[in-house]
Write a protein that holds these residues in place. Sequence first.
Motif, PDB file in Angstrom:
ATOM      1  N   LEU A 160       1.886  -0.706  11.006  1.00 11.81           N
ATOM      2  CA  LEU A 160       0.712  -0.813  10.138  1.00 11.81           C
ATOM      3  C   LEU A 160       0.568  -2.203   9.532  1.00 11.81           C
ATOM      4  CD1 LEU A 160       0.743   2.606   8.238  1.00 11.81           C
ATOM      5  CD2 LEU A 160      -0.723   1.915  10.136  1.00 11.81           C
TER       6      LEU A 160
ATOM      7  N   TYR B 245      -6.087   4.257   7.742  1.00 15.99           N
ATOM      8  CA  TYR B 245      -5.844   3.082   6.907  1.00 15.99           C
ATOM      9  C   TYR B 245      -6.983   2.097   7.122  1.00 15.99           C
ATOM     10  CZ  TYR B 245      -1.158   4.651   5.719  1.00 15.99           C
ATOM     11  OH  TYR B 245      -0.096   5.370   5.224  1.00 15.99           O
TER      12      TYR B 245
ATOM     13  N   ARG C 123      -5.584   0.502   2.664  1.00 17.13           N
ATOM     14  CA  ARG C 123      -5.661   1.713   1.852  1.00 17.13           C
ATOM     15  C   ARG C 123      -5.686   2.939   2.750  1.00 17.13           C
ATOM     16  NH1 ARG C 123      -7.028   0.951  -3.488  1.00 17.13           N
ATOM     17  NH2 ARG C 123      -7.632  -1.168  -4.058  1.00 17.13           N
ATOM     18  N   ALA C 124      -4.926   3.943   2.383  1.00 16.78           N
ATOM     19  CA  ALA C 124      -4.872   5.179   3.154  1.00 16.78           C
ATOM     20  C   ALA C 124      -5.887   6.177   2.622  1.00 16.78           C
ATOM     21  CB  ALA C 124      -3.471   5.781   3.088  1.00 16.78           C
TER      22      ALA C 124
ATOM     23  N   SER D 198      -9.608  -0.677  11.170  1.00 18.90           N
ATOM     24  CA  SER D 198      -9.238   0.689  10.809  1.00 18.90           C
ATOM     25  C   SER D 198      -8.240   1.218  11.830  1.00 18.90           C
ATOM     26  CB  SER D 198     -10.477   1.597  10.792  1.00 18.90           C
ATOM     27  OG  SER D 198     -11.387   1.187   9.802  1.00 18.90           O
TER      28      SER D 198
ATOM     29  N   PHE E 169       0.839  -1.177   0.000  1.00 22.45           N
ATOM     30  CA  PHE E 169       0.000   0.000   0.000  1.00 22.45           C
ATOM     31  C   PHE E 169       0.880   1.234   0.000  1.00 22.45           C
ATOM     32  CE2 PHE E 169       0.136  -1.153   4.598  1.00 22.45           C
ATOM     33  CZ  PHE E 169       0.770  -0.034   5.093  1.00 22.45           C
TER      34      PHE E 169
END
Length: 209
Positions: free
Chosen positions: A89, A22, A26-27, A96, A8
Amino acid sequence: MPDRDNCFKLLLPQAETPIVVYQNGRATSGMQRLDQVAVLPGSFNPLHAGHRRLKAVAEEKLGRQVVFELSIANAEKPSLNVADVRQRLRQFHDDSIAVTQAPLFQQKASLFPGCCFVVGFDTARRVLDPRFYDNDVLKLRDCLQLFRESGHSFLVAGRVNHRGDFCGVEELSVPNEFQAMFVGIAATDFREDVSSTRLRREHGEAADG
């Protein structure tokens, strides 16, 4: 720049986008309704089953989504570097997680309006520690007053101390007029005796062996 190790694109919070959330790798620049979530802050080094269980218990108790929050800056330790952020991360998949530059709760409160913070006993004790308010009790009380006026609250999970006793919200030194802001989770609903520090130590010992 794409983060090939984690598949990502790694985005970090900036002045114009102080929260980067995130979701499923996905950011995004934020969440649609930050005032309708609860926030579970932590360093997540590592993320463990206790964090996930606390999230689930808090969601059931509060009736709202709980979002993990990782601050790159830290009030007592060096800031996380890019490699640190990537490593933290990497542990999150379906959950989330909001990445911020807000080490102190008065800073977090400005980013998450009216939210409930889900915290452990030690974190709640730091929220009430004058050390984080320039050793000024009046500043501490002023900050608690701002939390109350802006609708913030704290859901506190207890822990077992070195004597084997369960420490809950009742053991916190909360000024009388602010006690309603700090709600405890009963030991029968949540009790987690595993700490991230212990897990890091055990992992290191296993690696060394």
